[in-house]
Design an enzyme around this catalytic site. Sequence first.
Site, PDB file in Angstrom:
ATOM      1  CG  ASP A 327      -2.170   0.762   1.087  1.00  0.00           C
ATOM      2  OD1 ASP A 327      -2.308   1.489   0.089  1.00  0.00           O
ATOM      3  OD2 ASP A 327      -3.043   0.652   1.972  1.00  0.00           O
ATOM      4  CD  GLU A 330      -0.187   6.453  -2.775  1.00  0.00           C
ATOM      5  OE1 GLU A 330       0.235   6.440  -1.605  1.00  0.00           O
ATOM      6  OE2 GLU A 330      -1.080   5.689  -3.177  1.00  0.00           O
ATOM      7  CG  ASP A 389      -8.277   3.702  -0.469  1.00  0.00           C
ATOM      8  OD1 ASP A 389      -8.040   2.486  -0.520  1.00  0.00           O
ATOM      9  OD2 ASP A 389      -7.562   4.513   0.153  1.00  0.00           O
TER      10      ASP A 389
END
Length: 667
Positions: A327, A330, A389
């Site tokens: 995950d 960024e 998401d």
Amino acid sequence: MGSMMERILFDKNKTEHSMVLGNSAAQLRWKEQDDCAELTIELAYSHVYGMGEKYNAVSQKGLTVVNEVEEKFCYQDEKTYCPAPFFFTDTGFGLYADTACKTVFDFTGKHIKVTLPSNTPIVVFKGEPKDIISEYMNLLGVAKLPPKWAFGPWISANSWNTQEQVEQQIENLKKYQFPATVLVVEAWSDEATFYIFNGASYQPVEKGGALKYDDFDFSHSDYWKNPKAMIERLHQAGIHLVLWQIPVYKKQGNDEILNEQNELDRADAVERKLCVHNSDGTPYTIPEGHWFAGSMIPDFTNQDTCAAWFNKRQYLFDIGVDGFKTDGGEFIYRPDVGFKNGMTGKEAKNRYAQSYTEAYTSFIGEDHVLFSRAGFTGQHTTPILWGGDQQSTNDELNSVLRAGLSAALTGIPFWGFDIAGFAGALPTLDLYRRATQTACFCPVMQWHSEPNGGQFKELMPGYDGNNERSPWNLAAVYNEPQFIDEMRFWHNLRMNLLPYLYSEALKCVKQAKPMMRPLVYDWCNDRIAAAVEDEFMLGDSLLIAPFLEENSHQRKVYLPQGEWVCLFTLEVLASGEHNVACNKKQLPVYIKSGCGIALNLNENKMLGSSVGNRTDSYHHLHILLAGSKGSYTFQDDLGNDFTLNWDNGRIEKSGKSAMNYTYELIG
């Protein structure tokens, strides 16, 4: 028609370049000012595809695209975790800007305008979409094939944070008779190091030293009593374990008890410069207002960083963990940060997420899996991406499907999404039904849930704090017990499709093509097909037209040239537009005439039949051959590699078959 590829490096002495594309032409003009350049492409076109994972539209004509990795929780719209400075048009022109820096592609005017750094190499392509995408993929590396078990159903919930809860899922799958091949656990670790099981006692190790499972003491843990034994039980049940990861040296909050191992890791990262640094040499930290603010991040361009990072995680593979959910990534918010390989924040804003997943891809080897959210150019060289998401709304289902299709047109072969969204209030049964049907025919099929109560409880409360997106929980919440039986059909169907899915995956890697692809990929000269953004092919044989409207059981379906055989009814349809209605155990799915699909069925040979979750054998290998004549090649990891050719009832077989199989001519 093959693709032509040409690399162009513009400079002040050569500012124009022309290409002839069939009956049209492209004129490229280059203008520089300081360290910035503008590329103008004079080209008549109606659609433009690619640009990474785009949630707002598949064709980006009429839009301005900013290629910049950005974390956006739900409703991504024009933002993306996974951009790429690559596009192609319906006129046979494609372009890749070979830079990791921010670029802007303006498709709003008469001409295409690209703003990018000076001296950026430009690669131009000429050909059909499938040829351009293949050339683009080959330019950047070979696609990474996930293990066969990754193509079965996945189950996941953030709230599973104990061994008891994980093992309860084995019992739930047995109780409700659902197959699953992958279980993802997010909240498993100590929330400080992200590689040590919650509650474990151990002797901290310094300076990148390796951990060993035998050094842990779980006797006093309220979370995990014996993770190794738990993994063995999962494997005995045919389930593979994937654990969540995040690339940070975490800054712990003032109300947290400092984790000694985390503090050692942070000190080591500073002393040996294992983390990303500011221009003055101090460690870069994630700015306030962002996820994991104050944390340092590892520099995966530094081999010492990789060695230290993965030394701490090798013990997880030693006890049988099957992969990681990588995950985040960024995390670059300043242009002046520095990396071991000389990269600065200007490039790393986009490139960091890819260097992170590339490091994990190198570490996991061939028999494990990676499931990643963020990436950049070359995403196909890491195993699997998921669509990030989304909330549980119908708009989000439409959005994430567009993301998957645009990702495919950027050469990303293996992709999935969280069924009916993972955040906010629980989905309606209708949304969950339609999302499950769609996911059954995507490269990866997974349901996932956010933490109980929700990550943003005030804004998006879950259903009385219970957010699990399991079919049995949805059925219980809505008091609809028959919903379990309905959902079981689609999970069984996924296991029925496994031979076809894996055979197509092998083909996609060998031939450098996406597994899930919009109609324009195969029918670029069909203007109607080129404009369709809500249908797709899964492999070479299956066309899927999902239900995307609330409470819809019928829709218009466009079928390109040729005949098509309905997978569920065996009805034969000609090309063109059709109004199609389905019951709850059907979806508009069609086998292309002249093609085949390999299925794993039980004795009744019916779709949705239970065959368990084994991937190392088939209950009964049955092949459907559509149309009066055609050819179908089937290959797998069990020794099968054969071709069936048929013509008006006559079957010719060639190649090697390692087991008995049956076939059926349909349509």
